[in-house]
Design an enzyme around this catalytic site. Structure first.
Site, short mmCIF file in Angstrom:
data_model
loop_
_atom_site.label_atom_id
_atom_site.label_comp_id
_atom_site.label_asym_id
_atom_site.label_seq_id
_atom_site.Cartn_x
_atom_site.Cartn_y
_atom_site.Cartn_z
N SER A 182 0.80 -1.23 0.00
CA SER A 182 0.00 0.00 0.00
C SER A 182 0.83 1.27 0.00
O SER A 182 0.34 2.32 -0.42
CB SER A 182 -0.96 0.00 1.18
OG SER A 182 -0.30 -0.35 2.37
N HIS A 210 -5.41 -3.28 -2.56
CA HIS A 210 -5.17 -2.23 -3.57
C HIS A 210 -5.20 -2.75 -5.00
O HIS A 210 -5.06 -1.97 -5.94
CB HIS A 210 -3.83 -1.54 -3.30
CG HIS A 210 -3.84 -0.73 -2.05
ND1 HIS A 210 -4.34 0.54 -2.00
CD2 HIS A 210 -3.46 -1.04 -0.79
CE1 HIS A 210 -4.25 1.00 -0.77
NE2 HIS A 210 -3.71 0.05 -0.01
N LYS A 241 -11.88 0.43 -1.80
CA LYS A 241 -10.87 1.15 -2.58
C LYS A 241 -11.35 1.24 -4.03
O LYS A 241 -12.25 2.03 -4.30
CB LYS A 241 -9.51 0.49 -2.38
CG LYS A 241 -9.06 0.82 -0.95
CD LYS A 241 -7.84 0.18 -0.44
CE LYS A 241 -7.63 0.67 1.00
NZ LYS A 241 -6.71 -0.13 1.76
C1 LIG Z 1 -6.78 -0.35 3.17
C2 LIG Z 1 -6.19 -1.68 3.38
C3 LIG Z 1 -6.86 -2.65 4.13
C4 LIG Z 1 -8.11 -2.32 4.88
O1 LIG Z 1 -9.21 -2.24 4.06
P1 LIG Z 1 -10.46 -1.36 4.54
O2 LIG Z 1 -11.57 -1.90 3.75
O3 LIG Z 1 -10.09 0.06 4.26
O4 LIG Z 1 -10.60 -1.61 6.01
C5 LIG Z 1 -6.32 -3.90 4.20
N1 LIG Z 1 -5.16 -4.20 3.59
C6 LIG Z 1 -4.47 -3.29 2.89
C7 LIG Z 1 -3.20 -3.68 2.22
C8 LIG Z 1 -4.96 -2.00 2.78
O5 LIG Z 1 -4.25 -1.08 2.13
#
Ligand SMILES: *Cc1c(COP(=O)(O)O)cnc(C)c1O
Length: 390
Positions: A182, A210, A241
């Site tokens: 990320s 992502h 996302k």
């Molecule tokens: C954002 C993210 C999450 C969490 O997802 P949400 O739906 O925002 O709680 C999990 N893993 C990674 C790698 C992320 O970047």
């Protein structure tokens, strides 16, 4: 005088401030889109995870509105106590079909899906192997599980294999990794990791947060792109996302999902998402299926931007995606650069320790399908003018 038990925070906050690490909330006053409004000013938004430009798509809002007519807003209970609606079941079926697996399970967030799934798969007497740069939700899942945690160097399959070779006494072993990291925007060597998992008889969990909707011919993520889907028994994704909504999911076998329904504590002990949230998820999945040009164009733009930033002399690490860290080193420098861009009407967040390792503070540019060539041009021009700050 009454004892102020939280007094210590008055000392800790200025300490964060002094290190350039104090974070403050900003509140948007419009939709999450390519242009955001903050305190009455507009900025081009390079801080969004809304990679396909779906968060403000009217088709998602319309789907939610019509689901509200049928289901109302609140879900009123945890999934096992009737919080689970037919619309959730339909979304789970569609996710399973999209991912090409038997079953899927919807969590309130990707964070809950990661932490709950890891803790349901391993426990005391087991071991979990985690990439050093994994997302906080994976690390927290490791800690919650009370399994022994073995951290391996970032994207280093040889080190992982060595660790597994030396730790055969455990009852169960689980490897966990982001597929697309990320902050660095690089990929895990999933093929090598899948081979190691098979050879060493370990479970494998891959977090596609992502990458879902962005990579792979059908937009399933990096496992699809790298041809390892059949070798990753536990795949995690998020609707929050590229899919422009909220909620996390686990995709895998029916047996896995049945186990998680019984044993994943954030699933069992937390109120289900409103049914209308699933309507947005269903609409977003349709768009991912029917409008592949969104991910195609996004990835072309990202490759162009990586090339042009490198030509300006910026360090981008190993980024190979729509996530482009412009690595500048010190926190203060990242903040100064971010402020300089802000003054030019561009929102690009500075990412500092502890989110990234010491000395690797960066500007994190995230690119979206919604960004126009003019917006990207302005970013390039502004960074060029600010290069003395780096
Ligand atoms: C954002 C993210 C999450 C969490 O997802 P949400 O739906 O925002 O709680 C999990 N893993 C990674 C790698 C992320 O970047």
């Amino acid at each position: 005088m009454v004892f102020d038990c939280l007094r210590w925070i008055d000392e800790e906050l200025p300490a964060l401030e002094a290190k350039g690490r104090r974070r403050k909330l900003l509140s948007r006053s419009n939709a999450q889109a390519a242009v955001i409004a903050l305190d009455g000013r507009e900025y081009v938004n390079f801080g969004t995870n809304d990679y396909l430009g779906l968060a403000a798509d009217p088709r998602l809002a319309e789907a939610v509105a019509s689901a509200l007519d049928q289901y109302g807003w609140g879900s009123g209970a945890s999934p096992l106590i009737l919080g689970h609606a037919e619309l959730h079941r339909r979304l789970e079926e569609q996710i399973a079909e999209f991912e090409g697996v038997e079953a899927a399970l919807l969590f309130t967030s990707g964070f809950a899906a990661n932490s709950g799934t890891i803790a349901a798969l391993v426990g005391p007497g087991d071991a979990v192997f985690s990439d050093r740069k994994n997302h906080a939700s994976l690390f927290d899942g490791c800690r919650l599980s009370r399994a022994d945690i073995r951290v391996y160097p970032h994207a280093d399959p040889q080190a992982l294999d060595d660790l597994l070779e030396k730790t055969t006494a455990y009852r169960r072993r689980l490897i966990v990794t982001d597929s697309l990291f990320s902050m660095d925007g690089d990929f895990a060597p999933l093929k090598e990791i899948a081979e190691i998992a098979e050879k060493r008889r370990a479970m494998l969990l891959v977090d596609e947060a992502h990458a879902t909707g962005v990579f792979g011919d059908r937009g399933r993520g990096a496992c699809e792109m790298l041809g390892v889907e059949d070798r990753v028994p536990v795949r995690i994704g998020t609707l929050s996302k590229a899919l422009g909504g909220i909620g996390g999911f686990v995709a895998g076998s029916r047996t896995l999902v049945d186990w998680l329904v019984n044993r994943a504590r954030p699933y069992v002990f937390s109120t289900a998402l409103p049914a209308a949230v699933s309507a947005a998820g269903l609409a977003a999945l349709e768009i991912v299926k029917n409008e592949p040009f969104r991910r195609g164009e996004l990835l072309v733009k990202a490759a162009d931007l990586r090339r042009e930033l490198s030509a300006q002399g910026w360090r981008l690490g190993n980024s190979a995606s729509q996530i482009l860290p412009v690595i500048v080193g010190e926190s203060e420098r990242a903040v100064a650069l971010s402020q300089k861009l802000r003054a030019r009407g561009l929102f690009v967040p500075a990412i500092r320790p502890p989110t990234v390792p010491e000395g690797e503070a960066c500007l994190r540019i995230s690119l979206s399908y919604a960004h126009s060539p003019a917006m990207i041009g302005k970013l390039l021009e502004s960074l060029y003018d600010a290069r003395s700050l780096a």
